[in-house]
Write a protein that holds these residues in place. Structure first.
Motif, PDB file in Angstrom:
ATOM      1  N   UNK A 156       0.797  -1.210  -0.022  1.00 11.16           N
ATOM      2  CA  UNK A 156       0.068  -0.025   0.065  1.00 11.16           C
ATOM      3  C   UNK A 156       0.846   1.314  -0.056  1.00 11.16           C
ATOM      4  N   UNK A 157       1.851   1.436   0.793  1.00 10.73           N
ATOM      5  CA  UNK A 157       2.640   2.406   0.858  1.00 10.73           C
ATOM      6  C   UNK A 157       3.463   2.883  -0.385  1.00 10.73           C
ATOM      7  N   UNK A 158       3.908   1.702  -1.048  1.00 10.83           N
ATOM      8  CA  UNK A 158       4.702   1.955  -2.267  1.00 10.83           C
ATOM      9  C   UNK A 158       3.544   2.699  -3.351  1.00 10.83           C
ATOM     10  N   UNK A 159       2.508   2.345  -3.212  1.00  7.23           N
ATOM     11  CA  UNK A 159       1.630   2.965  -4.037  1.00  7.23           C
ATOM     12  C   UNK A 159       1.178   4.347  -3.745  1.00  7.23           C
ATOM     13  N   UNK A 160       1.257   4.758  -2.504  1.00  6.99           N
ATOM     14  CA  UNK A 160       1.162   6.214  -1.985  1.00  6.99           C
ATOM     15  C   UNK A 160       2.302   7.161  -2.341  1.00  6.99           C
ATOM     16  N   UNK A 161       3.508   6.428  -2.336  1.00  7.99           N
ATOM     17  CA  UNK A 161       4.697   7.514  -2.525  1.00  7.99           C
ATOM     18  C   UNK A 161       4.664   8.392  -3.572  1.00  7.99           C
TER      19      UNK A 161
END
Length: 233
Positions: free
Chosen positions: A156-161
């Motif tokens: 999820x975090x990689x998609x947010x960055x």
């Protein structure tokens, strides 16, 4: 007045007058009372140290003009509902409501229902668009942190960055799934040959006759050099 002296001597805090500090302390729900023999709850020294580090770092980041995002998770049960609601007192029965083309309103859920885990990230401009993380809990345990794992969070975090501002900062807590290391640190559960192999790969000197506990102590001495990188970095 001792508190005032300590506060005003701290370079990371603004100077207060006694009247202003008193208002702040009262706002924080502290009360000046005569001490009894009962213990007083105070922060542990390590918690105080962590808080001071955080406040100094945030102050430094704000001076640099960098945008700050805050990330966290929480949970909600399907059966969550407000305890109070506005009602029309002119409607006295379900039959009257039906005849008037009305309903008697939503029924109060009978149980907690399913649990949803929610995560999001945002800053002073609001939440980051299309970055809501939400899924149904499987274990339904008291501690919602057990529902999240590093793989799910990192995906999820990689998609947010890519959606974050350049040179910005993300503030998050130290939940285990937030802080997975790029490389595992040897522990006592490792075999001695495996620990020796790890030390050799890092060009760290040791003697072949050393026992496992001594090898682990050497590992700890070099922890910051070799195992201070996180996956989310």
């Amino acid at each position: 007045m001792k508190i005032l002296k300590v506060v005003n001597e701290d370079p990371d805090l603004p100077n207060f007058s006694w009247s202003t500090l008193r208002k702040v302390i009262k706002y924080l729900n502290f009360k000046y009372v005569t001490k009894s023999r009962q213990s007083i709850l105070i922060d542990r020294q390590d918690i105080i140290l962590w808080r001071q580090r955080y406040l100094r770092k945030i102050k430094e980041i704000r001076k640099e003009g960098r945008y700050i995002y805050y990330q966290d998770e929480t949970w909600i049960n399907e059966g969550h509902a407000p305890k109070k609601a506005w009602i029309d007192q002119t409607v006295v029965s379900s039959r009257q409501a039906f005849l008037d083309g009305l309903t008697t309103g939503l029924k109060q859920p009978s149980g907690k229902g399913k649990r949803l885990i929610i995560g999001h990230i945002g800053g002073e401009e609001g939440f980051v668009e299309d970055s809501l993380l939400i899924f149904e809990a499987k274990k339904n345990k008291e501690d919602y942190h057990q529902e999240m794992n590093a793989d799910s969070f990192e995906k999820w975090f990689k998609g947010v960055l890519p959606k974050l501002k350049p040179n910005s900062v993300v503030v998050m807590d130290n939940a285990p799934y937030h802080s997975r290391k790029l490389e595992s640190l040897p522990t006592m559960s490792w075999t001695k040959p495996r620990i020796q192999e790890w030390l050799t790969s890092k060009n760290i000197s040791f003697e072949a006759t050393m026992v496992k506990a001594t090898l682990i102590d050497i590992v700890r001495q070099h922890k910051q050099e070799h195992c201070d990188k996180y996956v989310v970095d």
